[in-house]
Design an enzyme around this catalytic site. Structure first.
Site, PDB file in Angstrom:
ATOM      1  N   CYS A   7     -46.774 -33.938  -7.645  1.00  0.00           N
ATOM      2  CA  CYS A   7     -47.215 -35.291  -7.298  1.00  0.00           C
ATOM      3  C   CYS A   7     -48.270 -35.772  -8.297  1.00  0.00           C
ATOM      4  CB  CYS A   7     -47.744 -35.341  -5.864  1.00  0.00           C
ATOM      5  SG  CYS A   7     -46.443 -35.349  -4.608  1.00  0.00           S
ATOM      6  N   HIS A  99     -37.622 -29.374  -6.673  1.00  0.00           N
ATOM      7  CA  HIS A  99     -37.333 -29.534  -8.096  1.00  0.00           C
ATOM      8  C   HIS A  99     -36.077 -28.766  -8.453  1.00  0.00           C
ATOM      9  CE1 HIS A  99     -40.162 -26.156  -7.626  1.00  0.00           C
ATOM     10  NE2 HIS A  99     -39.560 -25.575  -8.660  1.00  0.00           N
ATOM     11  N   HIS A 101     -34.227 -27.103 -11.732  1.00  0.00           N
ATOM     12  CA  HIS A 101     -34.320 -26.667 -13.122  1.00  0.00           C
ATOM     13  C   HIS A 101     -32.984 -26.951 -13.808  1.00  0.00           C
ATOM     14  CE1 HIS A 101     -37.838 -23.818 -12.443  1.00  0.00           C
ATOM     15  NE2 HIS A 101     -37.389 -23.928 -11.202  1.00  0.00           N
TER      16      HIS A 101
END
Ligand code: 5GP
Ligand code: ZN
Length: 113
Positions: A7, A99, A101
């Site tokens: 963030c 997330h 990758h």
């Protein structure tokens, strides 16, 4: 989330090498690359990880998977690449913000990297 590393990257409080950005998604180079190309793709809205995906926020996950091939093409990953999301401690998740990758630029083994 004010104490979330990703963030802070989204807010610009921590610099990152951005490769793609739109209203919902940010992609930037991993600070410790495990392959010649190692990019992280994250939603701008804080989601804790795979377990934080719900019917209310899952649209951004579909959007991320529309963006990933565009990034791969821009990075020249025509020979293939891997998309990984680690969920929880046994998977080695170190940042509690969802997330994905993107790993590429070499032949990958069955391990993540
Ligand atoms: P995880 O281990 O949670 O699946 O992935 C977190 C990733 O974030 C790791 O690959 C790590 O190298 C990367 N990372 C950690 N801190 C930073 C940072 O400050 N900037 C960037 N660009 N990547 C980071
Ligand atoms: Zn966050």
């Amino acid at each position: 989330m004010s104490d979330c590393l990703f963030c802070k990257i989204i807010a610009g409080d921590i610099p990152s090498a951005k490769v793609y950005e739109d209203e919902a998604v940010l992609a930037f180079r991993d600070i410790a690359p495990q392959a010649p190309t190692h990019i992280l793709v994250i939603p701008k809205a804080h989601i804790s990880g795979c377990n934080g995906v719900t019917a209310e926020n899952s649209q951004v996950v579909a959007h991320i998977f529309e963006v990933i091939p565009q990034i791969a093409q821009a990075e020249g990953l025509e020979n293939g690449y891997r998309v990984v999301s680690n969920c929880g401690p046994n998977a080695g998740q170190t940042v509690p913000h969802l997330h994905f990758h993107i790993l590429g630029g070499r032949e990958l083994t069955l391990e993540m990297a």
